[in-house]
Design a protein around this motif. Structure first.
Motif, PDB file in Angstrom:
ATOM      1  N   TYR A  63       0.859  -1.171   0.000  1.00 49.11           N
ATOM      2  CA  TYR A  63       0.000   0.000   0.000  1.00 49.11           C
ATOM      3  C   TYR A  63       0.899   1.227   0.000  1.00 49.11           C
ATOM      4  O   TYR A  63       1.875   1.290   0.751  1.00 49.11           O
ATOM      5  N   TYR A  64       0.568   2.223  -0.844  1.00 45.72           N
ATOM      6  CA  TYR A  64       1.420   3.392  -1.008  1.00 45.72           C
ATOM      7  C   TYR A  64       0.653   4.687  -0.834  1.00 45.72           C
ATOM      8  O   TYR A  64      -0.526   4.780  -1.181  1.00 45.72           O
ATOM      9  N   ALA A  65       1.344   5.691  -0.325  1.00 47.06           N
ATOM     10  CA  ALA A  65       0.806   7.034  -0.338  1.00 47.06           C
ATOM     11  C   ALA A  65       0.749   7.531  -1.777  1.00 47.06           C
ATOM     12  O   ALA A  65       1.596   7.179  -2.605  1.00 47.06           O
ATOM     13  N   ASP A  66      -0.247   8.352  -2.082  1.00 47.40           N
ATOM     14  CA  ASP A  66      -0.395   8.853  -3.448  1.00 47.40           C
ATOM     15  C   ASP A  66       0.844   9.618  -3.917  1.00 47.40           C
ATOM     16  O   ASP A  66       1.181   9.595  -5.097  1.00 47.40           O
ATOM     17  N   SER A  67       1.531  10.273  -3.002  1.00 47.68           N
ATOM     18  CA  SER A  67       2.667  11.096  -3.357  1.00 47.68           C
ATOM     19  C   SER A  67       3.860  10.296  -3.876  1.00 47.68           C
ATOM     20  O   SER A  67       4.744  10.868  -4.519  1.00 47.68           O
ATOM     21  N   VAL A  68       3.893   8.993  -3.608  1.00 45.20           N
ATOM     22  CA  VAL A  68       5.036   8.181  -4.013  1.00 45.20           C
ATOM     23  C   VAL A  68       4.664   7.059  -4.966  1.00 45.20           C
ATOM     24  O   VAL A  68       5.554   6.345  -5.449  1.00 45.20           O
ATOM     25  N   LYS A  69       3.394   6.887  -5.267  1.00 44.14           N
ATOM     26  CA  LYS A  69       2.972   5.830  -6.182  1.00 44.14           C
ATOM     27  C   LYS A  69       3.652   5.987  -7.539  1.00 44.14           C
ATOM     28  O   LYS A  69       3.721   7.079  -8.089  1.00 44.14           O
ATOM     29  N   GLY A  70       4.146   4.882  -8.052  1.00 49.58           N
ATOM     30  CA  GLY A  70       4.824   4.895  -9.331  1.00 49.58           C
ATOM     31  C   GLY A  70       6.292   5.229  -9.243  1.00 49.58           C
ATOM     32  O   GLY A  70       7.018   5.067 -10.232  1.00 49.58           O
ATOM     33  N   ARG A  71       6.747   5.703  -8.082  1.00 47.15           N
ATOM     34  CA  ARG A  71       8.153   6.063  -7.907  1.00 47.15           C
ATOM     35  C   ARG A  71       8.848   5.191  -6.864  1.00 47.15           C
ATOM     36  O   ARG A  71      10.016   4.852  -7.027  1.00 47.15           O
ATOM     37  N   PHE A  72       8.142   4.855  -5.790  1.00 43.34           N
ATOM     38  CA  PHE A  72       8.709   4.070  -4.703  1.00 43.34           C
ATOM     39  C   PHE A  72       8.151   2.651  -4.738  1.00 43.34           C
ATOM     40  O   PHE A  72       6.991   2.436  -5.111  1.00 43.34           O
ATOM     41  N   THR A  73       8.966   1.691  -4.317  1.00 44.16           N
ATOM     42  CA  THR A  73       8.541   0.305  -4.224  1.00 44.16           C
ATOM     43  C   THR A  73       8.983  -0.278  -2.890  1.00 44.16           C
ATOM     44  O   THR A  73      10.170  -0.250  -2.567  1.00 44.16           O
ATOM     45  N   ILE A  74       8.039  -0.805  -2.125  1.00 40.99           N
ATOM     46  CA  ILE A  74       8.366  -1.467  -0.871  1.00 40.99           C
ATOM     47  C   ILE A  74       8.415  -2.969  -1.114  1.00 40.99           C
ATOM     48  O   ILE A  74       7.613  -3.510  -1.871  1.00 40.99           O
ATOM     49  N   THR A  91      -2.059  -1.047   6.897  1.00 44.79           N
ATOM     50  CA  THR A  91      -2.605   0.214   7.363  1.00 44.79           C
ATOM     51  C   THR A  91      -1.587   1.340   7.216  1.00 44.79           C
ATOM     52  O   THR A  91      -0.380   1.119   7.284  1.00 44.79           O
ATOM     53  N   SER A  92      -2.092   2.545   7.013  1.00 43.83           N
ATOM     54  CA  SER A  92      -1.260   3.742   6.945  1.00 43.83           C
ATOM     55  C   SER A  92      -1.339   4.567   8.224  1.00 43.83           C
ATOM     56  O   SER A  92      -0.730   5.623   8.313  1.00 43.83           O
ATOM     57  N   THR A  93      -2.070   4.080   9.209  1.00 42.29           N
ATOM     58  CA  THR A  93      -2.271   4.798  10.457  1.00 42.29           C
ATOM     59  C   THR A  93      -1.059   4.644  11.366  1.00 42.29           C
ATOM     60  O   THR A  93      -0.707   3.531  11.754  1.00 42.29           O
ATOM     61  N   GLU A  94      -0.441   5.767  11.717  1.00 38.95           N
ATOM     62  CA  GLU A  94       0.779   5.757  12.512  1.00 38.95           C
ATOM     63  C   GLU A  94       0.595   5.046  13.851  1.00 38.95           C
ATOM     64  O   GLU A  94       1.482   4.318  14.304  1.00 38.95           O
ATOM     65  N   ARG A  95      -0.563   5.243  14.491  1.00 43.27           N
ATOM     66  CA  ARG A  95      -0.818   4.646  15.797  1.00 43.27           C
ATOM     67  C   ARG A  95      -0.921   3.128  15.743  1.00 43.27           C
ATOM     68  O   ARG A  95      -0.874   2.477  16.791  1.00 43.27           O
ATOM     69  N   SER A  96      -1.050   2.552  14.578  1.00 44.76           N
ATOM     70  CA  SER A  96      -1.145   1.107  14.438  1.00 44.76           C
ATOM     71  C   SER A  96       0.215   0.419  14.512  1.00 44.76           C
ATOM     72  O   SER A  96       0.266  -0.807  14.582  1.00 44.76           O
ATOM     73  N   TYR A  97       1.271   1.194  14.502  1.00 46.28           N
ATOM     74  CA  TYR A  97       2.622   0.644  14.529  1.00 46.28           C
ATOM     75  C   TYR A  97       3.221   0.755  15.924  1.00 46.28           C
ATOM     76  O   TYR A  97       3.214   1.822  16.536  1.00 46.28           O
ATOM     77  N   ASN A  98       3.751  -0.354  16.416  1.00 44.66           N
ATOM     78  CA  ASN A  98       4.235  -0.444  17.788  1.00 44.66           C
ATOM     79  C   ASN A  98       5.731  -0.188  17.936  1.00 44.66           C
ATOM     80  O   ASN A  98       6.190   0.229  19.003  1.00 44.66           O
ATOM     81  N   TYR A  99       6.497  -0.460  16.894  1.00 47.68           N
ATOM     82  CA  TYR A  99       7.946  -0.361  16.957  1.00 47.68           C
ATOM     83  C   TYR A  99       8.458   0.544  15.854  1.00 47.68           C
ATOM     84  O   TYR A  99       7.956   0.528  14.727  1.00 47.68           O
ATOM     85  N   TRP A 100       9.501   1.312  16.198  1.00 44.68           N
ATOM     86  CA  TRP A 100      10.052   2.296  15.270  1.00 44.68           C
ATOM     87  C   TRP A 100      11.571   2.266  15.264  1.00 44.68           C
ATOM     88  O   TRP A 100      12.205   2.048  16.291  1.00 44.68           O
ATOM     89  N   GLY A 101      12.147   2.466  14.091  1.00 37.53           N
ATOM     90  CA  GLY A 101      13.582   2.597  13.969  1.00 37.53           C
ATOM     91  C   GLY A 101      14.030   4.006  14.299  1.00 37.53           C
ATOM     92  O   GLY A 101      13.225   4.887  14.618  1.00 37.53           O
ATOM     93  N   GLN A 102      15.338   4.239  14.217  1.00 34.96           N
ATOM     94  CA  GLN A 102      15.911   5.535  14.570  1.00 34.96           C
ATOM     95  C   GLN A 102      15.829   6.555  13.448  1.00 34.96           C
ATOM     96  O   GLN A 102      16.017   7.748  13.677  1.00 34.96           O
ATOM     97  N   GLY A 103      15.563   6.096  12.247  1.00 32.30           N
ATOM     98  CA  GLY A 103      15.457   6.974  11.102  1.00 32.30           C
ATOM     99  C   GLY A 103      16.751   7.077  10.317  1.00 32.30           C
ATOM    100  O   GLY A 103      17.843   6.921  10.863  1.00 32.30           O
ATOM    101  N   THR A 104      16.633   7.345   9.032  1.00 27.88           N
ATOM    102  CA  THR A 104      17.783   7.568   8.174  1.00 27.88           C
ATOM    103  C   THR A 104      17.491   8.762   7.272  1.00 27.88           C
ATOM    104  O   THR A 104      16.399   8.894   6.727  1.00 27.88           O
ATOM    105  N   GLN A 105      18.471   9.651   7.139  1.00 32.03           N
ATOM    106  CA  GLN A 105      18.275  10.898   6.414  1.00 32.03           C
ATOM    107  C   GLN A 105      18.391  10.688   4.918  1.00 32.03           C
ATOM    108  O   GLN A 105      19.345  10.081   4.428  1.00 32.03           O
ATOM    109  N   VAL A 106      17.416  11.207   4.185  1.00 33.09           N
ATOM    110  CA  VAL A 106      17.444  11.235   2.731  1.00 33.09           C
ATOM    111  C   VAL A 106      17.384  12.693   2.294  1.00 33.09           C
ATOM    112  O   VAL A 106      16.455  13.410   2.656  1.00 33.09           O
ATOM    113  N   THR A 107      18.381  13.125   1.539  1.00 34.88           N
ATOM    114  CA  THR A 107      18.430  14.492   1.050  1.00 34.88           C
ATOM    115  C   THR A 107      18.519  14.480  -0.468  1.00 34.88           C
ATOM    116  O   THR A 107      19.425  13.869  -1.031  1.00 34.88           O
ATOM    117  N   VAL A 108      17.575  15.149  -1.113  1.00 34.83           N
ATOM    118  CA  VAL A 108      17.530  15.215  -2.570  1.00 34.83           C
ATOM    119  C   VAL A 108      17.815  16.647  -2.990  1.00 34.83           C
ATOM    120  O   VAL A 108      17.075  17.564  -2.632  1.00 34.83           O
TER     121      VAL A 108
END
Length: 124
Positions: free
Chosen positions: A59-70, A105-122
């Motif tokens: 499932y993808y956000a509209d802003s990344v459909k066609g560009r991102f692949t999970i 689901t795309s609902t943030e509250r549905s996720y229990n565990y989170w990583g530290q994050g990684t920076q992407v700069t374009v």
């Protein structure tokens, strides 16, 4: 507890590509949903994409459909986010998340565990 570690972020020119990885450790259930979120400076965290471990449905956000692949490698407990045709507005810290929900689901509250994050700069 489940530990999530993102990697693969960096600096890329507009139109370029990056592949993010999320390595999960600890007890991971095949029924989990995995998601990618991002947060740009001064903005709220937003949903990017999600995948089910067992069915590999996506499932993808509209802003990344066609560009991102999970995608996911269940044996390695690793989730990937292939990002193509990157735009400056994709610049953000990207977070991997895991949730025990049995549905995608795309609902943030549905996720229990989170990583530290990684920076992407374009850059333009």
């Amino acid at each position: 507890q489940v530990q999530l570690v993102e990697s693969g972020g960096g600096l890329v020119q507009a139109g370029g590509s990056l592949r993010l990885s999320c390595a999960a450790s600890g007890r991971t259930f095949s029924s989990y949903t995995m998601g990618w979120f991002r947060q740009a400076p001064g903005k709220e965290r937003e949903f990017v994409a999600a995948i089910r471990w067992n069915t590999l449905s996506t499932y993808y956000a509209d802003s990344v459909k066609g560009r991102f692949t999970i995608s996911a490698d269940n044996a390695k407990n690793t989730v990937y986010l292939q990002m193509n045709s990157l735009k400056p507005e994709d610049t953000a810290v990207y977070y991997c998340a895991a949730g025990a929900r049995t549905y995608i689901t795309s609902t943030e509250r549905s996720y229990n565990y989170w990583g530290q994050g990684t920076q992407v700069t374009v850059s333009s």
